[in-house]
Write a protein that holds these residues in place. Structure first.
Motif, PDB file in Angstrom:
ATOM      1  N   GLY A  36      91.310  45.626 -46.606  1.00 27.64           N
ATOM      2  CA  GLY A  36      91.252  45.479 -45.158  1.00 27.64           C
ATOM      3  C   GLY A  36      90.672  46.667 -44.425  1.00 27.64           C
ATOM      4  N   GLU A  37      90.282  47.702 -45.145  1.00 31.07           N
ATOM      5  CA  GLU A  37      89.667  48.876 -44.516  1.00 31.07           C
ATOM      6  C   GLU A  37      88.142  48.778 -44.634  1.00 31.07           C
ATOM      7  N   PRO A  38      87.387  49.278 -43.652  1.00 32.94           N
ATOM      8  CA  PRO A  38      85.922  49.171 -43.708  1.00 32.94           C
ATOM      9  C   PRO A  38      85.347  49.880 -44.929  1.00 32.94           C
ATOM     10  N   TRP A  39      84.231  49.380 -45.392  1.00 29.86           N
ATOM     11  CA  TRP A  39      83.590  49.936 -46.574  1.00 29.86           C
ATOM     12  C   TRP A  39      82.098  49.664 -46.533  1.00 29.86           C
ATOM     13  N   HIS A  40      81.389  50.213 -47.484  1.00 33.89           N
ATOM     14  CA  HIS A  40      79.937  50.082 -47.566  1.00 33.89           C
ATOM     15  C   HIS A  40      79.570  50.155 -49.042  1.00 33.89           C
ATOM     16  N   GLY A  41      78.374  49.703 -49.398  1.00 33.40           N
ATOM     17  CA  GLY A  41      77.944  49.734 -50.786  1.00 33.40           C
ATOM     18  C   GLY A  41      76.598  50.407 -50.954  1.00 33.40           C
ATOM     19  N   LEU A  42      76.404  51.010 -52.127  1.00 34.70           N
ATOM     20  CA  LEU A  42      75.122  51.595 -52.489  1.00 34.70           C
ATOM     21  C   LEU A  42      74.576  50.858 -53.700  1.00 34.70           C
ATOM     22  N   SER A  43      73.349  50.368 -53.572  1.00 33.01           N
ATOM     23  CA  SER A  43      72.731  49.644 -54.680  1.00 33.01           C
ATOM     24  C   SER A  43      72.186  50.604 -55.717  1.00 33.01           C
ATOM     25  N   THR A  44      71.830  50.068 -56.850  1.00 37.44           N
ATOM     26  CA  THR A  44      71.283  50.909 -57.918  1.00 37.44           C
ATOM     27  C   THR A  44      69.960  51.537 -57.520  1.00 37.44           C
ATOM     28  N   SER A  45      69.281  50.942 -56.544  1.00 42.81           N
ATOM     29  CA  SER A  45      67.984  51.474 -56.102  1.00 42.81           C
ATOM     30  C   SER A  45      68.104  52.369 -54.876  1.00 42.81           C
ATOM     31  N   ALA A  46      69.327  52.634 -54.415  1.00 40.36           N
ATOM     32  CA  ALA A  46      69.504  53.465 -53.227  1.00 40.36           C
ATOM     33  C   ALA A  46      68.965  54.862 -53.463  1.00 40.36           C
ATOM     34  N   ARG A  47      68.279  55.401 -52.471  1.00 39.51           N
ATOM     35  CA  ARG A  47      67.663  56.721 -52.603  1.00 39.51           C
ATOM     36  C   ARG A  47      68.708  57.816 -52.697  1.00 39.51           C
ATOM     37  N   ASN A  48      69.774  57.700 -51.920  1.00 40.26           N
ATOM     38  CA  ASN A  48      70.820  58.717 -51.891  1.00 40.26           C
ATOM     39  C   ASN A  48      72.058  58.241 -52.626  1.00 40.26           C
ATOM     40  N   LYS A  49      72.713  59.164 -53.287  1.00 48.13           N
ATOM     41  CA  LYS A  49      73.977  58.895 -53.969  1.00 48.13           C
ATOM     42  C   LYS A  49      75.106  59.564 -53.174  1.00 48.13           C
ATOM     43  N   PRO A  50      76.357  59.220 -53.468  1.00 48.23           N
ATOM     44  CA  PRO A  50      77.466  59.706 -52.616  1.00 48.23           C
ATOM     45  C   PRO A  50      77.990  61.083 -52.950  1.00 48.23           C
ATOM     46  N   ASP A  51      77.266  61.881 -53.726  1.00 50.67           N
ATOM     47  CA  ASP A  51      77.818  63.154 -54.173  1.00 50.67           C
ATOM     48  C   ASP A  51      77.983  64.177 -53.048  1.00 50.67           C
ATOM     49  N   GLY A  52      77.287  64.001 -51.913  1.00 47.31           N
ATOM     50  CA  GLY A  52      77.419  64.957 -50.825  1.00 47.31           C
ATOM     51  C   GLY A  52      78.498  64.622 -49.816  1.00 47.31           C
ATOM     52  N   LEU A  53      79.111  63.453 -49.953  1.00 42.28           N
ATOM     53  CA  LEU A  53      80.139  63.031 -49.010  1.00 42.28           C
ATOM     54  C   LEU A  53      81.464  63.729 -49.289  1.00 42.28           C
ATOM     55  N   ASN A  54      82.154  64.133 -48.236  1.00 42.09           N
ATOM     56  CA  ASN A  54      83.487  64.713 -48.345  1.00 42.09           C
ATOM     57  C   ASN A  54      84.485  63.852 -47.586  1.00 42.09           C
ATOM     58  N   ARG A  55      85.699  63.788 -48.113  1.00 41.37           N
ATOM     59  CA  ARG A  55      86.723  63.024 -47.428  1.00 41.37           C
ATOM     60  C   ARG A  55      86.918  63.553 -46.011  1.00 41.37           C
ATOM     61  N   GLY A  56      86.972  62.626 -45.035  1.00 41.42           N
ATOM     62  CA  GLY A  56      87.123  63.008 -43.638  1.00 41.42           C
ATOM     63  C   GLY A  56      85.818  63.105 -42.887  1.00 41.42           C
ATOM     64  N   ASP A  57      84.670  63.022 -43.586  1.00 43.61           N
ATOM     65  CA  ASP A  57      83.387  63.047 -42.898  1.00 43.61           C
ATOM     66  C   ASP A  57      83.294  61.885 -41.914  1.00 43.61           C
ATOM     67  N   LEU A  58      82.599  62.119 -40.819  1.00 43.81           N
ATOM     68  CA  LEU A  58      82.442  61.105 -39.783  1.00 43.81           C
ATOM     69  C   LEU A  58      81.300  60.159 -40.165  1.00 43.81           C
ATOM     70  N   VAL A  59      81.509  58.865 -39.949  1.00 45.11           N
ATOM     71  CA  VAL A  59      80.526  57.843 -40.306  1.00 45.11           C
ATOM     72  C   VAL A  59      80.129  57.072 -39.059  1.00 45.11           C
ATOM     73  N   LEU A  60      78.824  57.048 -38.764  1.00 48.77           N
ATOM     74  CA  LEU A  60      78.277  56.175 -37.739  1.00 48.77           C
ATOM     75  C   LEU A  60      77.740  54.943 -38.465  1.00 48.77           C
ATOM     76  N   ALA A  61      78.496  53.846 -38.381  1.00 50.34           N
ATOM     77  CA  ALA A  61      78.129  52.625 -39.109  1.00 50.34           C
ATOM     78  C   ALA A  61      77.155  51.815 -38.259  1.00 50.34           C
ATOM     79  N   ARG A  62      75.926  51.674 -38.765  1.00 52.91           N
ATOM     80  CA  ARG A  62      74.864  50.983 -38.022  1.00 52.91           C
ATOM     81  C   ARG A  62      74.609  49.604 -38.608  1.00 52.91           C
TER      82      ARG A  62
END
Length: 503
Positions: A36-62
């Motif tokens: 029930g919490e918002p989420w997002h997905g990264l495909s195998t072809s996505a240019r960026n991977k999630p290694d730079g994300l830190n817990r608590g970072d602000l997300v502007l969901a477009r």
């Protein structure tokens, strides 16, 4: 993935928006806390991977364009954690093959009115927002925040966060401190880092990733990387450092001293001193930056906390197999024994200091230690130097390295010295007088930073070999003195009578 700031844009296609906003439904795979919490997905072809994300970072969901509905920012969330998916049945999206899911927590799940960027009025363009996820440049982030503050669709919670970010007072981790966590052993230690308001784990304590994130109020994304620079709420830097026995780098991990390979995978070519991880470890040679070290063996399921470490020095080395240049950090474990009184721990009177003499300082060493210092015919000698009744004198520089600073300040009359150069000891002596005087450092060596001055008595070039000293002190690794250091008192108990006689 380059991390420019703590704010990210998640670009979500119109056909996936509803499922991303409403969150996963399968608690067995995604965890009941993420249902029930918002989420997002990264495909195998996505240019960026999630290694730079830190817990608590602000997300502007477009919500992106393409459906005929308005595009733009439709949600303001906080990033929680990333997870690699096992198969496509774990996600509801059918437009691509997905590799990661990014779990979030809503500040405002959906805005009352979508914010569509007025491209002719803002400092950024669609080019700056390319990819499924992207980290905003600080100037673009601030422009976005100002626009959203003036937007009618944001609620009071969002406006409070954006305003505090613009004013530099935001604390995005508060939300996670109040969350309920389960199945995490957080047995507290009474010991604290001398430099940070952070509870220090007990040496030997084991953690899974979530427990480490919880302990240090941080997040690592989908997996833990090797060098993780962090800051406290007060802005002080610290590092969470990790090494795996079967990891991609050939770290040479010992009990007391070890070598650690810098960040940058072999397929990316030569390593870079300006990367976030490498640069902070380079800074730690001279700055007081606490480094918490964790290690995982091949068969271990959890990380073992080994303790705080110091960076003694760093060098380049050629990796012939990878055909590239790598950065090697010489590390030394901090031990409680370093602060014990030596009176009850050793038959050697006083402490033992190991002091390296670099190639650049060898001529000065020859003039003021190897040879007797003569000032009889020298004009304008500082009075403080004329008052010294000694023939040999040496010093060390002021530094922000807390451990070196402490040892330099505590050096005292009667302490023993072994001078090191080019693979072996070149001289030994006993400390006569100690004092702090920038004027002397500037007069003798043209270097006012060499203000921690000590005279050398009973100097001799008849020294024990470094291999013998290394073996008796119980040091692992190559016998190299990489920086000004004091030997832990408990190690002095193992020195033989023959070695002591030469000190």
């Amino acid at each position: 993935m380059v991390r420019h700031s703590n704010t990210w844009v998640f670009n979500i296609s119109p056909e996936n928006w509803d499922s991303c906003s409403s969150g996963p439904v399968d608690g067995d795979f995604h965890g009941n806390e993420n249902v029930g919490e918002p989420w997002h997905g990264l495909s195998t072809s996505a240019r960026n991977k999630p290694d730079g994300l830190n817990r608590g970072d602000l997300v502007l969901a477009r919500r992106t364009s393409g459906s005929g509905d308005p595009y733009g920012v439709l949600g303001i969330w906080r990033f929680h954690k990333a997870q690699k998916i096992r198969d496509q049945s774990n996600v509801p999206w059918k437009d691509a093959k997905y590799e990661y899911v990014l779990y979030c927590r809503p500040i405002q799940r959906e805005l009352d009115e979508i914010y569509t960027e007025p491209w002719d009025q803002v400092s950024f363009t669609t080019h700056n927002l390319q990819g499924a996820i992207t980290s905003l440049q600080p100037e673009h982030r601030d422009d976005y925040f100002q626009e959203l503050l003036d937007h009618a669709g944001t609620n009071e919670d969002v406006r409070a966060v954006l305003k505090s970010q613009l004013e530099g007072t935001a604390d995005l981790t508060d939300f996670f401190r109040t969350e309920s966590h389960t199945d995490v052993d957080l047995q507290q230690s009474s010991e604290q880092s001398d430099l940070l308001n952070i509870e220090t784990p007990s040496i030997g304590q084991r953690f899974n990733q979530e427990a480490i994130e919880q302990w240090f109020n941080t997040g690592f994304g989908y997996q833990i990387s090797g060098i993780n620079p962090r800051r406290t709420e007060e802005g002080d830097r610290f590092v969470l450092l990790f090494s795996q026995e079967d990891g991609p780098y050939e770290d040479n991990i010992g009990d007391e001293e070890f070598e650690y390979i810098g960040e940058g995978m072999p397929e990316n070519g030569d390593q870079n001193t300006s990367s976030s991880g490498n640069s902070v470890l380079i800074d730690a040679v001279d700055e007081a930056i606490p480094i918490f070290f964790f290690y995982k063996g091949t068969d271990d399921q959890e990380w073992e906390y080994r303790g705080l470490v110091d960076v003694v020095e760093w060098n380049w080395q050629t990796n012939p197999e990878a055909k590239r240049e790598e950065i090697v950090f010489s590390m030394q474990m901090q031990t409680e024994e370093d602060d014990l009184d030596s009176d009850d721990k050793s038959s050697l009177s006083g402490e033992l200091y190991l002091i390296p003499v670099s190639d650049g300082w060898l001529p000065q060493f020859n003039q003021t230690v190897m040879s007797a210092l003569s000032l009889e015919l020298v004009a304008d000698v500082p009075q403080s130097l004329r008052d010294i009744s000694a023939d040999r004198i040496w010093g060390t520089t002021a530094t922000e390295s807390k451990k070196k600073q402490k040892h330099a300040e505590e050096m005292d009359t009667g302490d023993h010295i072994l001078f090191y150069h080019d693979g072996d000891f070149i001289g030994t002596g006993i400390v006569g007088s100690t004092f702090i005087d920038r004027e002397i450092g500037e007069f003798i060596w043209d270097n006012p930073d060499s203000k921690y001055i000590f005279t050398v008595e009973d100097f001799s070039t008849e020294t024990p070999s470094i291999h013998r000293v290394w073996e008796e002190l119980g040091y692992d690794g190559q016998p190299v003195v990489s920086g000004f250091q004091r030997v832990a008192s408990h190690r002095l108990e193992n020195l033989s009578a023959e070695t002591i006689s030469k000190l």
